[in-house]
Design a protein around this motif. Sequence first.
Motif, PDB file in Angstrom:
ATOM      1  N   TYR A   1      37.382  31.818  43.727  1.00 43.49           N
ATOM      2  CA  TYR A   1      36.490  32.331  42.684  1.00 43.49           C
ATOM      3  C   TYR A   1      37.053  32.150  41.279  1.00 43.49           C
ATOM      4  CZ  TYR A   1      33.991  34.771  46.410  1.00 43.49           C
ATOM      5  OH  TYR A   1      33.273  35.069  47.532  1.00 43.49           O
ATOM      6  N   ASP A   2      36.146  31.848  40.351  1.00 45.25           N
ATOM      7  CA  ASP A   2      36.453  31.969  38.936  1.00 45.25           C
ATOM      8  C   ASP A   2      35.996  33.355  38.528  1.00 45.25           C
ATOM      9  OD1 ASP A   2      37.528  29.467  38.085  1.00 45.25           O
ATOM     10  OD2 ASP A   2      35.556  28.580  38.389  1.00 45.25           O
ATOM     11  N   VAL A   3      36.937  34.212  38.144  1.00 47.15           N
ATOM     12  CA  VAL A   3      36.567  35.592  37.811  1.00 47.15           C
ATOM     13  C   VAL A   3      36.314  35.726  36.312  1.00 47.15           C
ATOM     14  CG1 VAL A   3      37.250  38.020  37.917  1.00 47.15           C
ATOM     15  CG2 VAL A   3      37.983  36.465  39.719  1.00 47.15           C
TER      16      VAL A   3
ATOM     17  N   MET B   1      34.901  24.844  47.432  1.00 45.70           N
ATOM     18  CA  MET B   1      34.225  24.885  46.129  1.00 45.70           C
ATOM     19  C   MET B   1      34.334  26.293  45.540  1.00 45.70           C
ATOM     20  SD  MET B   1      30.278  23.916  45.281  1.00 45.70           S
ATOM     21  CE  MET B   1      29.726  25.613  45.379  1.00 45.70           C
ATOM     22  N   LYS B   2      34.654  26.367  44.273  1.00 40.15           N
ATOM     23  CA  LYS B   2      34.806  27.672  43.646  1.00 40.15           C
ATOM     24  C   LYS B   2      33.457  28.207  43.194  1.00 40.15           C
ATOM     25  CE  LYS B   2      38.813  27.318  40.922  1.00 40.15           C
ATOM     26  NZ  LYS B   2      39.780  28.077  40.093  1.00 40.15           N
ATOM     27  N   THR B   3      33.265  29.485  43.400  1.00 38.39           N
ATOM     28  CA  THR B   3      32.061  30.119  42.893  1.00 38.39           C
ATOM     29  C   THR B   3      32.484  31.167  41.863  1.00 38.39           C
ATOM     30  OG1 THR B   3      32.091  31.593  44.795  1.00 38.39           O
ATOM     31  CG2 THR B   3      30.588  29.737  44.900  1.00 38.39           C
ATOM     32  N   LYS B   4      31.488  31.687  41.190  1.00 38.95           N
ATOM     33  CA  LYS B   4      31.786  32.616  40.119  1.00 38.95           C
ATOM     34  C   LYS B   4      31.755  34.060  40.609  1.00 38.95           C
ATOM     35  CE  LYS B   4      30.820  32.951  35.227  1.00 38.95           C
ATOM     36  NZ  LYS B   4      29.972  32.421  34.136  1.00 38.95           N
ATOM     37  N   ALA B   5      32.736  34.837  40.207  1.00 40.86           N
ATOM     38  CA  ALA B   5      32.745  36.276  40.468  1.00 40.86           C
ATOM     39  C   ALA B   5      32.701  36.938  39.104  1.00 40.86           C
ATOM     40  CB  ALA B   5      34.017  36.674  41.203  1.00 40.86           C
ATOM     41  N   ILE B   6      31.790  37.884  38.930  1.00 39.98           N
ATOM     42  CA  ILE B   6      31.713  38.563  37.633  1.00 39.98           C
ATOM     43  C   ILE B   6      32.061  40.030  37.822  1.00 39.98           C
ATOM     44  CG2 ILE B   6      30.342  38.958  35.549  1.00 39.98           C
ATOM     45  CD1 ILE B   6      28.491  36.735  36.394  1.00 39.98           C
ATOM     46  N   PHE B   7      33.075  40.470  37.094  1.00 38.66           N
ATOM     47  CA  PHE B   7      33.506  41.859  37.140  1.00 38.66           C
ATOM     48  C   PHE B   7      32.949  42.555  35.907  1.00 38.66           C
ATOM     49  CE2 PHE B   7      36.572  45.195  36.019  1.00 38.66           C
ATOM     50  CZ  PHE B   7      36.590  45.915  37.205  1.00 38.66           C
ATOM     51  N   TYR B   8      32.068  43.538  36.145  1.00 38.95           N
ATOM     52  CA  TYR B   8      31.463  44.281  35.037  1.00 38.95           C
ATOM     53  C   TYR B   8      32.156  45.614  34.876  1.00 38.95           C
ATOM     54  CZ  TYR B   8      27.549  40.986  35.436  1.00 38.95           C
ATOM     55  OH  TYR B   8      26.775  39.852  35.471  1.00 38.95           O
ATOM     56  N   HIS B   9      32.481  45.964  33.657  1.00 38.40           N
ATOM     57  CA  HIS B   9      33.118  47.262  33.418  1.00 38.40           C
ATOM     58  C   HIS B   9      32.686  47.784  32.062  1.00 38.40           C
ATOM     59  CE1 HIS B   9      36.448  46.196  30.518  1.00 38.40           C
ATOM     60  NE2 HIS B   9      35.903  45.028  30.770  1.00 38.40           N
TER      61      HIS B   9
ATOM     62  N   ILE C   1      31.627  44.415  40.966  1.00 38.72           N
ATOM     63  CA  ILE C   1      31.904  42.983  40.991  1.00 38.72           C
ATOM     64  C   ILE C   1      30.772  42.291  41.736  1.00 38.72           C
ATOM     65  CG2 ILE C   1      33.374  43.000  43.078  1.00 38.72           C
ATOM     66  CD1 ILE C   1      35.156  40.910  41.439  1.00 38.72           C
ATOM     67  N   VAL C   2      30.287  41.206  41.144  1.00 43.36           N
ATOM     68  CA  VAL C   2      29.221  40.436  41.781  1.00 43.36           C
ATOM     69  C   VAL C   2      29.857  39.190  42.389  1.00 43.36           C
ATOM     70  CG1 VAL C   2      27.072  39.163  41.416  1.00 43.36           C
ATOM     71  CG2 VAL C   2      27.432  41.342  40.242  1.00 43.36           C
TER      72      VAL C   2
ATOM     73  N   GLN D   1      42.551  46.070  37.230  1.00 42.03           N
ATOM     74  CA  GLN D   1      43.948  45.719  37.479  1.00 42.03           C
ATOM     75  C   GLN D   1      44.216  45.454  38.953  1.00 42.03           C
ATOM     76  OE1 GLN D   1      45.988  48.967  35.633  1.00 42.03           O
ATOM     77  NE2 GLN D   1      46.117  47.943  33.662  1.00 42.03           N
ATOM     78  N   ASN D   2      43.481  46.142  39.821  1.00 41.82           N
ATOM     79  CA  ASN D   2      43.728  45.967  41.236  1.00 41.82           C
ATOM     80  C   ASN D   2      42.736  45.005  41.882  1.00 41.82           C
ATOM     81  OD1 ASN D   2      45.953  48.000  42.271  1.00 41.82           O
ATOM     82  ND2 ASN D   2      44.831  49.012  40.655  1.00 41.82           N
ATOM     83  N   VAL D   3      41.473  45.364  41.901  1.00 44.01           N
ATOM     84  CA  VAL D   3      40.489  44.565  42.648  1.00 44.01           C
ATOM     85  C   VAL D   3      40.234  43.211  41.988  1.00 44.01           C
ATOM     86  CG1 VAL D   3      38.195  44.506  43.676  1.00 44.01           C
ATOM     87  CG2 VAL D   3      39.419  46.675  43.510  1.00 44.01           C
ATOM     88  N   ALA D   4      39.932  43.212  40.701  1.00 45.81           N
ATOM     89  CA  ALA D   4      39.612  41.941  40.041  1.00 45.81           C
ATOM     90  C   ALA D   4      40.821  40.994  40.092  1.00 45.81           C
ATOM     91  CB  ALA D   4      39.164  42.172  38.601  1.00 45.81           C
ATOM     92  N   ASN D   5      42.004  41.539  39.941  1.00 46.31           N
ATOM     93  CA  ASN D   5      43.207  40.698  39.979  1.00 46.31           C
ATOM     94  C   ASN D   5      43.585  40.260  41.384  1.00 46.31           C
ATOM     95  OD1 ASN D   5      43.544  40.656  37.241  1.00 46.31           O
ATOM     96  ND2 ASN D   5      44.987  42.361  37.207  1.00 46.31           N
ATOM     97  N   ALA D   6      42.997  40.919  42.386  1.00 52.50           N
ATOM     98  CA  ALA D   6      43.313  40.565  43.775  1.00 52.50           C
ATOM     99  C   ALA D   6      42.428  39.435  44.293  1.00 52.50           C
ATOM    100  CB  ALA D   6      43.153  41.792  44.675  1.00 52.50           C
TER     101      ALA D   6
END
Lengths: 78, 78
Positions: A31-33, A1-9, A59-60, A20-25
């Motif tokens: 996860y749905d980013v 099951m996919k969970t949500k990952a939220i990248f705050y910047h 990132i949460v 470019q590196n972590v969120a894209n990795a």
Amino acid sequence: MKTKAIFYHAGCPVCVAAEQNVANAIDPAKYDVEVVHLGKDKSRLKEAESAGVKSVPAIVLDGTAFHINFGAAITDLK
Amino acid sequence: MKTKAIFYHAGCPVCVAAEQNVANAIDPAKYDVEVVHLGKDKSRLKEAESAGVKSVPAIVLDGTAFHINFGAAITDLK
């Protein structure tokens, strides 16, 4: 099951590198980013703080905040 | 093409949380993730420092070090 990952910047150079590196990795199978620019979208500040975000970029994942290097304090984005 | 991601830690609680969430969230289609315990494997300290790792937990993606929260300074692991 996919969970949500939220990248705050906040658009800072440190944030861009982390995006470019972590969120894209992040594994898209797990996860749905979502990427949130807290400098532009201040309505999301409260939610980020509730998740424990103290600085950006962060990132949460599964409700836990992970701060990646240091770009700016969240208090400086208000 | 897969590249290598190296997750450096020292067994601290902050490290374990980061490993369970961030390291496990990395897309296995893009990266081969290696987990290195710098407290146990001190021979890897030099390599970690060369990659720019200043504290653990940290993950090195494409040669760039990303520090995740703060568990311990690398200088305290020597």
